[in-house]
Every structure is written in structure tokens, then in C-alpha cells.
Design an enzyme around this catalytic site. Structure first.
Site, PDB file in Angstrom:
ATOM      1  N   ASP A  46      -3.951   5.751  -6.919  1.00 20.84           N
ATOM      2  CA  ASP A  46      -2.924   4.679  -6.105  1.00 20.84           C
ATOM      3  C   ASP A  46      -2.852   5.524  -4.609  1.00 20.84           C
ATOM      4  O   ASP A  46      -3.188   6.847  -4.530  1.00 20.84           O
ATOM      5  CB  ASP A  46      -1.656   4.699  -6.796  1.00 20.84           C
ATOM      6  CG  ASP A  46      -0.753   3.761  -6.001  1.00 20.84           C
ATOM      7  OD1 ASP A  46      -0.950   2.970  -5.259  1.00 20.84           O
ATOM      8  OD2 ASP A  46       0.372   4.503  -5.916  1.00 20.84           O
ATOM      9  N   LEU A  47      -2.466   4.655  -3.644  1.00 22.52           N
ATOM     10  CA  LEU A  47      -2.407   5.181  -2.229  1.00 22.52           C
ATOM     11  C   LEU A  47      -0.924   5.498  -2.099  1.00 22.52           C
ATOM     12  O   LEU A  47      -0.596   6.717  -1.964  1.00 22.52           O
ATOM     13  CB  LEU A  47      -3.006   4.302  -1.358  1.00 22.52           C
ATOM     14  CG  LEU A  47      -2.617   4.825   0.036  1.00 22.52           C
ATOM     15  CD1 LEU A  47      -3.682   5.782   0.346  1.00 22.52           C
ATOM     16  CD2 LEU A  47      -3.293   3.592   1.153  1.00 22.52           C
ATOM     17  N   ASP A  48      -0.227   4.506  -1.723  1.00 28.25           N
ATOM     18  CA  ASP A  48       1.198   5.014  -1.388  1.00 28.25           C
ATOM     19  C   ASP A  48       2.075   5.650  -2.516  1.00 28.25           C
ATOM     20  O   ASP A  48       2.297   5.097  -3.526  1.00 28.25           O
ATOM     21  CB  ASP A  48       2.012   3.346  -0.976  1.00 28.25           C
ATOM     22  CG  ASP A  48       1.385   2.738  -0.071  1.00 28.25           C
ATOM     23  OD1 ASP A  48       0.636   3.350   1.057  1.00 28.25           O
ATOM     24  OD2 ASP A  48       1.018   1.481  -0.188  1.00 28.25           O
ATOM     25  N   THR A  59       4.189   6.503   2.188  1.00 27.95           N
ATOM     26  CA  THR A  59       4.416   5.287   3.453  1.00 27.95           C
ATOM     27  C   THR A  59       5.637   4.588   2.822  1.00 27.95           C
ATOM     28  O   THR A  59       6.102   3.777   3.728  1.00 27.95           O
ATOM     29  CB  THR A  59       3.377   4.279   3.273  1.00 27.95           C
ATOM     30  OG1 THR A  59       2.762   4.118   2.148  1.00 27.95           O
ATOM     31  CG2 THR A  59       2.016   4.829   3.981  1.00 27.95           C
ATOM     32  N   LYS A 112       8.336  -0.171  -4.823  1.00 32.19           N
ATOM     33  CA  LYS A 112       7.480   0.537  -4.833  1.00 32.19           C
ATOM     34  C   LYS A 112       6.073  -0.086  -5.760  1.00 32.19           C
ATOM     35  O   LYS A 112       6.527  -0.443  -6.943  1.00 32.19           O
ATOM     36  CB  LYS A 112       7.796   2.075  -5.277  1.00 32.19           C
ATOM     37  CG  LYS A 112       8.372   2.723  -4.239  1.00 32.19           C
ATOM     38  CD  LYS A 112       8.388   4.409  -4.874  1.00 32.19           C
ATOM     39  CE  LYS A 112       9.276   4.848  -3.755  1.00 32.19           C
ATOM     40  NZ  LYS A 112       9.574   6.396  -4.048  1.00 32.19           N
ATOM     41  N   SER A 154      -5.321   0.309  -4.746  1.00 36.13           N
ATOM     42  CA  SER A 154      -3.756   0.234  -4.192  1.00 36.13           C
ATOM     43  C   SER A 154      -3.515  -1.184  -4.095  1.00 36.13           C
ATOM     44  O   SER A 154      -4.469  -2.127  -3.787  1.00 36.13           O
ATOM     45  CB  SER A 154      -4.047   0.755  -2.680  1.00 36.13           C
ATOM     46  OG  SER A 154      -2.670   0.466  -2.121  1.00 36.13           O
ATOM     47  N   ALA A 155      -2.259  -1.503  -4.023  1.00 34.19           N
ATOM     48  CA  ALA A 155      -1.769  -2.921  -3.874  1.00 34.19           C
ATOM     49  C   ALA A 155      -1.514  -3.236  -2.415  1.00 34.19           C
ATOM     50  O   ALA A 155      -1.602  -4.400  -2.082  1.00 34.19           O
ATOM     51  CB  ALA A 155      -0.327  -3.247  -4.320  1.00 34.19           C
ATOM     52  N   LYS A 208      -0.358  -5.429  -9.454  1.00 32.02           N
ATOM     53  CA  LYS A 208       0.057  -4.733 -10.592  1.00 32.02           C
ATOM     54  C   LYS A 208       1.540  -5.241 -10.953  1.00 32.02           C
ATOM     55  O   LYS A 208       2.271  -5.808 -10.061  1.00 32.02           O
ATOM     56  CB  LYS A 208       0.186  -3.277  -9.991  1.00 32.02           C
ATOM     57  CG  LYS A 208      -1.040  -2.609  -9.596  1.00 32.02           C
ATOM     58  CD  LYS A 208      -0.642  -1.159  -8.952  1.00 32.02           C
ATOM     59  CE  LYS A 208      -1.663  -0.636  -7.978  1.00 32.02           C
ATOM     60  NZ  LYS A 208      -1.657   0.694  -7.335  1.00 32.02           N
ATOM     61  N   GLU A 243      -0.809   7.519 -10.545  1.00 32.09           N
ATOM     62  CA  GLU A 243       0.166   6.350 -10.030  1.00 32.09           C
ATOM     63  C   GLU A 243       1.586   7.069  -9.860  1.00 32.09           C
ATOM     64  O   GLU A 243       1.886   7.777 -10.690  1.00 32.09           O
ATOM     65  CB  GLU A 243       0.138   5.315 -11.171  1.00 32.09           C
ATOM     66  CG  GLU A 243      -0.306   4.072 -10.887  1.00 32.09           C
ATOM     67  CD  GLU A 243       0.196   3.346  -9.650  1.00 32.09           C
ATOM     68  OE1 GLU A 243       1.362   3.654  -9.150  1.00 32.09           O
ATOM     69  OE2 GLU A 243      -0.426   2.392  -9.135  1.00 32.09           O
ATOM     70  N   ASP A 244       2.284   6.412  -8.976  1.00 30.12           N
ATOM     71  CA  ASP A 244       3.772   6.828  -8.920  1.00 30.12           C
ATOM     72  C   ASP A 244       4.668   5.730  -9.264  1.00 30.12           C
ATOM     73  O   ASP A 244       5.827   5.930  -8.963  1.00 30.12           O
ATOM     74  CB  ASP A 244       4.085   7.337  -7.262  1.00 30.12           C
ATOM     75  CG  ASP A 244       3.995   6.081  -6.472  1.00 30.12           C
ATOM     76  OD1 ASP A 244       3.225   5.278  -6.535  1.00 30.12           O
ATOM     77  OD2 ASP A 244       5.081   6.049  -5.661  1.00 30.12           O
TER      78      ASP A 244
END
Ligand code: BG6
Ligand code: MG
Length: 221
Positions: free
Chosen positions: A10-12, A18, A46, A115-116, A146, A170-171
Site C-alpha cells: 500500500d502507499l499512503d 500523506t 484511511k 494503492s487506492a 478496498k 497495509e496500514d
């Protein structure tokens, strides 16, 4: 090349933080609409798509808007968000992320992004990581957000692997749910209680060792 496992990031909240910029942009919108939007509220956004985030925000403020107005606000929020993104650089890569990518490279394990965010390619370019990923699956590539597993299943295809061979970092709760539904190994990064459904958990990527990754390779084999 180790083709037994692959990693989907995942990115953020995993590679970069971000959420603080999303917060500022959403808060301005809430201010303009005349209701309070707190950091606690921001937690609910998130991992959630941009469109769904607006719906959640409006429900917090008990505000109803026409579709046309919603589109207008979505464009406006993203414009403001992009002003922050354009100022990002490699100093905003979260602790441990670069080291983990280096570890995976050394072990010959491929990784892609899942990522979303529709801004994911731009963010990766800003922080200098765009060329490191074997593939990028972002909010533009999926029809279902997601916790639907679509984003990660496309990631597995890009890795040429079966879902059971993929590890997801993932966060967000929605992301862990997506990984679990996809039948992948889910690794939660961040608050343990929030991410209780993850197969493994780390407070930060700094805690993820090469040995842990090697153990996962053995487990999957
Ligand atoms: C996710 C973030 O990665 O991307 C969410 O966790 C965000 O908070 C979503 O809403 C969509 O991002 P963007 O960049 O397409 O507005
Ligand atoms: Mg995230």
C-alpha cells in the site's frame, strides 16, 4: 530471482505519510461547509477511495449535496491536495521503507504497488521511488475500492503469482480486509489494535527484518 513470493505495498501510510495532507485538504472543505472535521475523523478516511471519503465527510457534517456539487468539491479537494504533493521529496519516505525495498532487491523478491490513490504514480515520482516497483496498481486501475480485493488481485497478476504467494503491507483496516479476502498474507503496519485482523503486525517498517521475509518464503514454499 525468487519467484516463490512477491510483495504488494500500500502507499499512503506504508511508504509515505500523506494522511496529513489529505486531512488539511478535507478540513478546508469541512470549514467551508461549516462543520468540524477532526484528526480522529480523518482516521475513517484511511485506505478509502476519494469518492467514498467525501461521502463519509458529508455524513460527519450531516450535509447533503447534489451529485454536481459533489463532483465540484472532489475536484477542488484534489487540487488543494496536489499542492502539498508537489512539494514532497524523498525525505518523506517513511522510516524503514527504503531499507525494506533494498532487502527485497537483495533477496530477488519482486514488489508492486497496490494503492487506492489515483495520485499514486505522481507521489512515487515525487519521492523518487517510481522506477523501483515492478508494477503499479492504483485507484485508476480498479473498479472496486478496498476492502474489495480487486487491487491486490491485479497486483498478483502483475507479479505473475498466485494470491497465496503474495504478501501485502497495509496500514488500513480496509486494506487488511482486502488482503485477507484475496487469500494473501496480510501484514499490518501501525496500530496493533486497529489492525488486529492482520496475519502479522509491525509498528513500523523499521521492524521488518530480512529473516522475517526469509521465513515467509519458507512458509509459502
Ligand atoms: C488512499 C488513502 O491510499 O488513497 C485515502 O489512504 C485516500 O485516504 C485514497 O482517500 C484516495 O486517494 P486520492 O489520491 O486518489 O485522492
Ligand atoms: Mg494506506
Amino acid at each position: 530471482m525468487n519467484n516463490k513470493i512477491g510483495v504488494i505495498f500500500d502507499l499512503d501510510g506504508v511508504i509515505v505519510d500523506t494522511a496529513k495532507y489529505h486531512f488539511l485538504a478535507w478540513k478546508n472543505l469541512a470549514d467551508a461547509l461549516g462543520f468540524e472535521f477532526t484528526k480522529k475523523h480523518n482516521e475513517l478516511l484511511k485506505g478509502v477511495s476519494r469518492v467514498r471519503s467525501l461521502d463519509i465527510l458529508l455524513s460527519i457534517g450531516n450535509v447533503k449535496l447534489s451529485e454536481e456539487k459533489k463532483q465540484e468539491f472532489l475536484v477542488c479537494k484534489n487540487k488543494e491536495y496536489l499542492e502539498f504533493i508537489k512539494k514532497m521529496n524523498s525525505s518523506e519516505i517513511l522510516p524503514g521503507a527504503l531499507e525494506l525495498l533494498n532487502t527485497l532487491d537483495a533477496l530477488g523478491i519482486k514488489y508492486v504497488l497496490g494503492s487506492a490513490s489515483k495520485n499514486a504514480p505522481l507521489i512515487l515520482k515525487q519521492v523518487g521511488l517510481f522506477n523501483r516497483f515492478a508494477g503499479i496498481v492504483d485507484g485508476n486501475s480498479v473498479s472496486k475500492a478496498k476492502p474489495d480485493p480487486e487491487v491486490f488481485l491485479i497486483g498478483a497478476e502483475k507479479l505473475n503469482l498466485q494470491p497465496e504467494q503474495c504478501i501485502v503491507f497495509e496500514d488500513a483496516i480496509a486494506g487488511i480486509e482486502a488482503a485477507n479476502t484475496a487469500n494473501m498474507i496480510s501484514i499490518g503496519v501501525g496500530d496493533k489494535e486497529t489492525l488486529e485482523k492482520a496475519d502479522f503486525h509491525f509498528e513500523s517498517l523499521t521492524e521488518v527484518t530480512a529473516n522475517f521475509i526469509k521465513e515467509l518464503v519458507k512458509r509459502v514454499s
